[in-house]
Every structure is written in structure tokens, then in C-alpha cells.
Design a protein around this motif. Structure first.
Motif, PDB file in Angstrom:
ATOM      1  N   ALA A 226     -20.013 -13.589  12.377  1.00  0.00           N
ATOM      2  CA  ALA A 226     -20.887 -12.762  11.549  1.00  0.00           C
ATOM      3  C   ALA A 226     -21.059 -13.369  10.161  1.00  0.00           C
ATOM      4  CB  ALA A 226     -20.317 -11.353  11.437  1.00  0.00           C
ATOM      5  N   SER A 227     -19.984 -13.882   9.603  1.00  0.00           N
ATOM      6  CA  SER A 227     -20.044 -14.480   8.269  1.00  0.00           C
ATOM      7  C   SER A 227     -20.939 -15.719   8.256  1.00  0.00           C
ATOM      8  CB  SER A 227     -18.635 -14.843   7.795  1.00  0.00           C
ATOM      9  OG  SER A 227     -17.824 -13.677   7.677  1.00  0.00           O
ATOM     10  N   LEU A 228     -20.839 -16.554   9.292  1.00  0.00           N
ATOM     11  CA  LEU A 228     -21.671 -17.755   9.367  1.00  0.00           C
ATOM     12  C   LEU A 228     -23.148 -17.391   9.512  1.00  0.00           C
ATOM     13  CD1 LEU A 228     -19.448 -19.957  11.722  1.00  0.00           C
ATOM     14  CD2 LEU A 228     -19.845 -20.304   9.279  1.00  0.00           C
ATOM     15  N   PHE A 229     -23.440 -16.426  10.385  1.00  0.00           N
ATOM     16  CA  PHE A 229     -24.841 -16.042  10.586  1.00  0.00           C
ATOM     17  C   PHE A 229     -25.400 -15.296   9.383  1.00  0.00           C
ATOM     18  CE2 PHE A 229     -24.347 -17.176  15.035  1.00  0.00           C
ATOM     19  CZ  PHE A 229     -25.613 -17.627  15.345  1.00  0.00           C
ATOM     20  N   HIS A 230     -24.539 -14.537   8.699  1.00  0.00           N
ATOM     21  CA  HIS A 230     -25.009 -13.868   7.483  1.00  0.00           C
ATOM     22  C   HIS A 230     -25.363 -14.906   6.428  1.00  0.00           C
ATOM     23  CE1 HIS A 230     -24.466 -10.014   4.850  1.00  0.00           C
ATOM     24  NE2 HIS A 230     -25.694 -10.487   4.848  1.00  0.00           N
ATOM     25  N   ALA A 231     -24.563 -15.939   6.319  1.00  0.00           N
ATOM     26  CA  ALA A 231     -24.821 -16.988   5.329  1.00  0.00           C
ATOM     27  C   ALA A 231     -26.147 -17.692   5.601  1.00  0.00           C
ATOM     28  CB  ALA A 231     -23.677 -17.997   5.328  1.00  0.00           C
ATOM     29  N   LEU A 232     -26.386 -18.095   6.844  1.00  0.00           N
ATOM     30  CA  LEU A 232     -27.612 -18.837   7.138  1.00  0.00           C
ATOM     31  C   LEU A 232     -28.842 -17.928   7.110  1.00  0.00           C
ATOM     32  CD1 LEU A 232     -28.963 -18.617  10.302  1.00  0.00           C
ATOM     33  CD2 LEU A 232     -26.704 -19.492  10.857  1.00  0.00           C
ATOM     34  N   THR A 233     -28.686 -16.666   7.536  1.00  0.00           N
ATOM     35  CA  THR A 233     -29.818 -15.747   7.522  1.00  0.00           C
ATOM     36  C   THR A 233     -30.269 -15.442   6.099  1.00  0.00           C
ATOM     37  OG1 THR A 233     -29.155 -14.704   9.610  1.00  0.00           O
ATOM     38  CG2 THR A 233     -30.621 -13.448   8.192  1.00  0.00           C
ATOM     39  N   ASP A 234     -29.312 -15.059   5.248  1.00  0.00           N
ATOM     40  CA  ASP A 234     -29.679 -14.713   3.870  1.00  0.00           C
ATOM     41  C   ASP A 234     -30.176 -15.929   3.100  1.00  0.00           C
ATOM     42  OD1 ASP A 234     -28.978 -12.169   4.475  1.00  0.00           O
ATOM     43  OD2 ASP A 234     -27.449 -11.947   2.924  1.00  0.00           O
ATOM     44  N   ALA A 235     -29.580 -17.092   3.355  1.00  0.00           N
ATOM     45  CA  ALA A 235     -30.039 -18.315   2.681  1.00  0.00           C
ATOM     46  C   ALA A 235     -31.491 -18.611   3.030  1.00  0.00           C
ATOM     47  CB  ALA A 235     -29.150 -19.490   3.070  1.00  0.00           C
ATOM     48  N   SER A 236     -31.840 -18.451   4.297  1.00  0.00           N
ATOM     49  CA  SER A 236     -33.197 -18.779   4.728  1.00  0.00           C
ATOM     50  C   SER A 236     -34.248 -17.865   4.108  1.00  0.00           C
ATOM     51  CB  SER A 236     -33.291 -18.722   6.256  1.00  0.00           C
ATOM     52  OG  SER A 236     -33.127 -17.399   6.734  1.00  0.00           O
ATOM     53  N   THR A 237     -33.853 -16.651   3.719  1.00  0.00           N
ATOM     54  CA  THR A 237     -34.828 -15.720   3.145  1.00  0.00           C
ATOM     55  C   THR A 237     -35.139 -16.007   1.680  1.00  0.00           C
ATOM     56  OG1 THR A 237     -33.130 -14.090   2.513  1.00  0.00           O
ATOM     57  CG2 THR A 237     -34.093 -13.883   4.721  1.00  0.00           C
ATOM     58  N   VAL A 238     -34.302 -16.791   0.994  1.00  0.00           N
ATOM     59  CA  VAL A 238     -34.538 -17.045  -0.430  1.00  0.00           C
ATOM     60  C   VAL A 238     -35.087 -18.441  -0.703  1.00  0.00           C
ATOM     61  CG1 VAL A 238     -32.702 -15.438  -1.041  1.00  0.00           C
ATOM     62  CG2 VAL A 238     -32.207 -17.891  -0.958  1.00  0.00           C
ATOM     63  N   ILE A 239     -35.091 -19.303   0.291  1.00  0.00           N
ATOM     64  CA  ILE A 239     -35.567 -20.673   0.072  1.00  0.00           C
ATOM     65  C   ILE A 239     -37.048 -20.686  -0.274  1.00  0.00           C
ATOM     66  CG2 ILE A 239     -35.981 -22.888   1.214  1.00  0.00           C
ATOM     67  CD1 ILE A 239     -33.346 -22.414   2.728  1.00  0.00           C
ATOM     68  N   THR A 240     -37.862 -19.959   0.473  1.00  0.00           N
ATOM     69  CA  THR A 240     -39.303 -19.937   0.188  1.00  0.00           C
ATOM     70  C   THR A 240     -39.617 -19.305  -1.166  1.00  0.00           C
ATOM     71  OG1 THR A 240     -39.727 -19.805   2.584  1.00  0.00           O
ATOM     72  CG2 THR A 240     -41.570 -19.329   1.105  1.00  0.00           C
ATOM     73  N   PRO A 241     -39.083 -18.131  -1.502  1.00  0.00           N
ATOM     74  CA  PRO A 241     -39.350 -17.578  -2.840  1.00  0.00           C
ATOM     75  C   PRO A 241     -38.919 -18.498  -3.978  1.00  0.00           C
ATOM     76  CG  PRO A 241     -38.448 -15.886  -1.421  1.00  0.00           C
ATOM     77  CD  PRO A 241     -38.337 -17.179  -0.666  1.00  0.00           C
ATOM     78  N   MET A 242     -37.915 -19.332  -3.744  1.00  0.00           N
ATOM     79  CA  MET A 242     -37.432 -20.222  -4.788  1.00  0.00           C
ATOM     80  C   MET A 242     -38.494 -21.243  -5.198  1.00  0.00           C
ATOM     81  SD  MET A 242     -34.899 -20.807  -6.753  1.00  0.00           S
ATOM     82  CE  MET A 242     -34.437 -22.126  -7.860  1.00  0.00           C
ATOM     83  N   ILE A 243     -39.393 -21.604  -4.285  1.00  0.00           N
ATOM     84  CA  ILE A 243     -40.406 -22.600  -4.632  1.00  0.00           C
ATOM     85  C   ILE A 243     -41.730 -21.952  -5.066  1.00  0.00           C
ATOM     86  CG2 ILE A 243     -39.372 -24.433  -3.260  1.00  0.00           C
ATOM     87  CD1 ILE A 243     -42.495 -22.814  -1.939  1.00  0.00           C
ATOM     88  N   PHE A 244     -41.780 -20.630  -5.100  1.00  0.00           N
ATOM     89  CA  PHE A 244     -42.999 -19.956  -5.561  1.00  0.00           C
ATOM     90  C   PHE A 244     -43.422 -20.385  -6.974  1.00  0.00           C
ATOM     91  CE2 PHE A 244     -42.574 -16.025  -2.571  1.00  0.00           C
ATOM     92  CZ  PHE A 244     -43.055 -16.791  -1.524  1.00  0.00           C
ATOM     93  N   PRO A 245     -42.466 -20.492  -7.947  1.00  0.00           N
ATOM     94  CA  PRO A 245     -42.895 -20.925  -9.288  1.00  0.00           C
ATOM     95  C   PRO A 245     -43.550 -22.298  -9.285  1.00  0.00           C
ATOM     96  CG  PRO A 245     -40.673 -20.020  -9.365  1.00  0.00           C
ATOM     97  CD  PRO A 245     -41.033 -20.157  -7.914  1.00  0.00           C
ATOM     98  N   ILE A 246     -43.079 -23.208  -8.434  1.00  0.00           N
ATOM     99  CA  ILE A 246     -43.664 -24.541  -8.350  1.00  0.00           C
ATOM    100  C   ILE A 246     -45.080 -24.461  -7.796  1.00  0.00           C
ATOM    101  CG2 ILE A 246     -43.422 -26.833  -7.324  1.00  0.00           C
ATOM    102  CD1 ILE A 246     -41.278 -26.127  -9.385  1.00  0.00           C
ATOM    103  N   LEU A 247     -45.261 -23.708  -6.726  1.00  0.00           N
ATOM    104  CA  LEU A 247     -46.588 -23.563  -6.132  1.00  0.00           C
ATOM    105  C   LEU A 247     -47.541 -22.877  -7.109  1.00  0.00           C
ATOM    106  CD1 LEU A 247     -45.610 -22.452  -2.493  1.00  0.00           C
ATOM    107  CD2 LEU A 247     -46.002 -24.763  -3.377  1.00  0.00           C
TER     108      LEU A 247
END
Length: 411
Positions: A17-38
Motif C-alpha cells: 500500500a505504501s509503495l502504490f500510494h507513493a507512485l499514485t500520489d506522485a503521478s498526480t502532481v507531475i503534470t501540475p508542476m509543469i503548468f507554470p512552464i507551459l
């Protein structure tokens, strides 16, 4: 020192659960992180309202899919559903850099949000049911799995910021797609031979969903806060730091990693704090501190105050998640927890979608600081709702029991 029993199966479930929580939550913030660049490049994103639309529609799609996921969870092993989620997450992240228009970005982001909808409604309930033998074990397990999700987010913020600044915004998507595949594969191997089958099958009719919601209705304002607090930070803090305060994207990623890092510490420490001060006191302190921090971010005239407010907000916000999960786990029967935790996730999604949508349009009109002022006002309202409630309102008389109890059969 009081010890309680963690069986081998419990450890496997919590680790996976800890491993999947880490990868799931990480994947949801990667795209918003590049919004300022776009936004700066006027490529695919040209206004804050488009950010609001992306976040809103992505979260609403996740909201709808999670009801379907709960139904599937009673027909298939969780590890099979997690395999589908893993493949979809990795594939969707690899597609985002191929977009050339807002429509393409929306489509790929929507796919990503759909595949990230598997974890929260079923696996958190699985952790809760597996740790139901002891109040102390439940608090600690919720803190661990919540903190692990935060670690994934911290790594995502840090890596995406510096990789984007050093090379380009596309590279983090490919790198994280491979890294998520590695984490997920380890998680699936850990779960080999562990069954999620349960002889208790709720009807999943409309009336059963309503009963499940009624069982947790007193916690709905808390879920509302959790959803909007997370979403506003993820979708608008990068732009606030990068656009208003001219902080480079690499340094922005560092500050956001520290934001979630403090939350990781408080999340892992939730079990200790709840036993020392009681669940109600920890929860109310988190809400009050979060409201004050949000106002500091919103009115900050200089970079240092905004960053200080952001870091403090991370520590307070991320303490509320294990609190709320523990409230549900200690008050809802095990047979109904999958539906209950689906409601938790869905309410957070709806609140986040609503607030981020409004914030996008108002940011265009009033400034990028506005989402934090709005969220601060709403957080204060949630605090006032709970402050006069007694300890029993939160699922107990105060501190969780330290008495170890036999583990349920098979766990």
C-alpha cells in the motif's frame, strides 16, 4: 513499551500500500508542476482558468470512476486491479509530453486521473480492515501509508523541478513512468499470494451507498477541507511561486518538496501525537494551523513569508489525512469500509474540483494569490464547525487504546 502484533500478511499489505500510494500520489502532481512552464511559453496553457478546468474535469472523472472501482473490487483481487492501475499510470505519463494542444493535454491528463483512481477507495480500506485488531496499530498504519504517499509527492516535486530547469519539461514524465513501473512491480511481488477476498459482500445498491455516506456524514467538512487544501496547493502553488515571486522552477520544486516533506513527518508521527494528546486535539490543531498558514500565503508581500506559510501549511494539512482515515476506520464496520473510503476520496475530489475551478477564473481576475485566501476562509469555517464537538464525535473518547488485541483470522 507496549507492543502489538503485526503479522506477515499485515506487513505485506502495508508495504505494498505504501509503495502504490507513493507512485499514485506522485503521478498526480507531475503534470501540475509543469503548468507554470507551459503558461510562460503560452504552449497548451494560456490562462489560469484552463488550469482550473483541467483540475476540475480530471477530478470529476476520477470521482465517477471510483464508484465503478468499488464494484470491481468485490469481483477481482486487489492486486489485479492495481496492475491495471500501474500500467495505465505509466502509459498516461509517457503520453503527456506528446501533446501539442490544450485538447491533447486534457485527454492525456484525464487518462492519468482515471488510472490513479484505483488506490484510494480500495487500498486504504484494505489497510484499515487488516489493522482492525488494535487502535494503536490502526493509527500507526494510517500514518505510515499516508506518509509514504507524501514521500512520493516530495520526490516528484523535487525531481521534476530540477530536471525541467536543467533539461526540459518532457524528460520527467518519461523518467517517472519508468520509476513508477519499478515501484509498482515491487508492490505486486510483495502481494503475491495475499488475497483480498472477503466473504462479506455489501449489496452496492443506491441505498447501501446512502447508508455508507450517512455513517460518515459528520466528517464531510473535514474531507472537504482535505480535498481543497491539497488541490489548491498542487495546482496553484507552483504558479504562485514562479509567477508572483519569480522563483525558478527548480527552486519552486524544492520548496514544494519541503512542503510535502513536513507533511510526511507529521503523517508518520500521527500515531504518536494522537496517543499523547488525543485525536480531537490533533485534528483541531491541524485545522487551526492550516487556516493561519493559508492566510499568510495569501497576503504575503515577500517571498520568504509565502514560503514560510507554505511549509507550515504542509505540516498541518498532511496531519489531517491520517486523522480522517482513522476516524472512519474506527467508526465504520469493516464490511462497509470500502464504500466509506470511496466516499472519503470522492468528497475530497469534488471539493478540490469545485474550489480549483473557481480559483482559476478568479486568479485571472484578481491574482494568483486568491486561491489561498479563499481556501483559508473555508478552512476557518471547517474549524469552527468542529471546535465545539466532543471527543466521542470523532470516534472515541480521546486517545486510542494501547491494548494489543489478537489479529483477525488470516492477518
Amino acid at each position: 513499551m507496549i507492543k502489538y502484533r503485526f503479522s506477515a500478511v499485515k506487513k505485506k499489505i502495508l508495504l505494498a500500500a505504501s509503495l502504490f500510494h507513493a507512485l499514485t500520489d506522485a503521478s498526480t502532481v507531475i503534470t501540475p508542476m509543469i503548468f507554470p512552464i507551459l503558461y510562460n511559453q503560452r504552449f497548451m496553457i494560456t490562462s489560469y482558468s484552463q488550469i482550473g478546468l483541467l483540475s476540475n474535469l480530471g477530478m470529476l472523472a476520477t470521482f465517477l470512476v471510483q464508484f465503478f472501482i468499488v464494484r470491481l473490487s468485490y469481483r477481482y483481487e486487489y492486486r489485479h486491479l492495481l496492475f491495471v492501475s500501474l500500467v495505465g499510470i505509466c502509459g498516461s505519463m509517457a503520453l503527456v509530453p506528446l501533446g501539442r494542444s490544450f485538447a491533447a493535454l486534457f485527454l492525456f491528463f484525464l487518462l492519468l486521473r482515471l488510472f490513479t483512481s484505483f488506490y484510494h477507495p480500495i487500498v486504504i480500506a484494505w489497510v484499515s480492515k487488516s489493522q482492525s485488531g488494535s487502535g494503536q496499530a490502526l493509527d500507526d498504519a494510517m500514518g505510515i501509508q499516508s506518509g509514504s504517499g507524501n514521500i512520493g509527492v516530495a520526490l516528484a516535486f523535487l525531481s521534476v523541478g530540477f530536471i525541467t530547469q536543467r533539461w526540459n519539461w518532457k524528460l520527467p514524465f518519461f523518467g517517472w513512468s519508468l520509476f513508477a513501473l519499478l515501484l509498482g512491480t515491487v508492490g505486486l511481488v510483495v502481494l503475491r499470494g495475499v488475497s483480498s477476498r472477503s466473504q462479506e459482500r455489501p449489496s452496492l445498491s443506491a441505498s447501501s451507498w446512502i447508508r455508507s455516506l450517512a455513517a460518515i456524514k459528520r466528517f464531510v467538512p473535514g474531507f472537504f477541507f482535505g480535498g481543497m487544501g491539497w488541490s489548491v496547493t498542487v495546482y496553484y502553488a507552483p504558479s504562485l511561486l514562479n509567477h508572483k515571486f519569480r522563483i525558478p522552477i527548480g527552486q519552486t520544486g524544492l520548496y514544494l518538496a519541503l512542503w510535502i516533506g513536513l507533511g510526511t513527518i507529521t503523517g508518520y508521527g500521527y500515531g504518536i501525537w494522537s496517543r499523547r494528546f488525543g485525536r480531537k486535539a490533533v485534528f483541531l490543531t491541524s485545522l487551526a494551523g492550516a487556516a493561519a498558514s493559508l492566510f499568510m500565503i495569501g497576503v504575503a508581500p515577500i517571498q520568504s513569508l509565502a514560503v514560510l506559510g507554505l511549509l507550515a501549511f504542509g505540516g498541518f494539512l498532511l496531519m489531517t489525512y491520517p486523522s480522517l482515515h482513522t476516524f472512519v476506520g474506527s467508526t465504520v464496520p469493516a464490511s462497509e469500509q470500502t464504500q466509506a473510503f470511496s466516499w472519503v476520496s470522492n468528497i475530497q475530489l469534488v471539493s478540490g474540483a469545485a474550489v480549483t475551478l473557481v480559483s482559476g477564473f478568479l486568479s485571472d481576475a484578481l491574482g494568483i494569490h486568491f486561491p489561498f485566501m479563499l481556501t483559508g476562509v473555508l478552512t476557518l469555517a471547517v474549524f469552527l464547525f468542529y471546535v465545539s464537538r466532543g471527543p466521542e464525535f470523532f470516534g472515541g473518547k480521546g486517545r486510542p487504546s494501547l491494548k494489543a488485541e489478537p489479529a483477525p483470522d488470516g492477518l
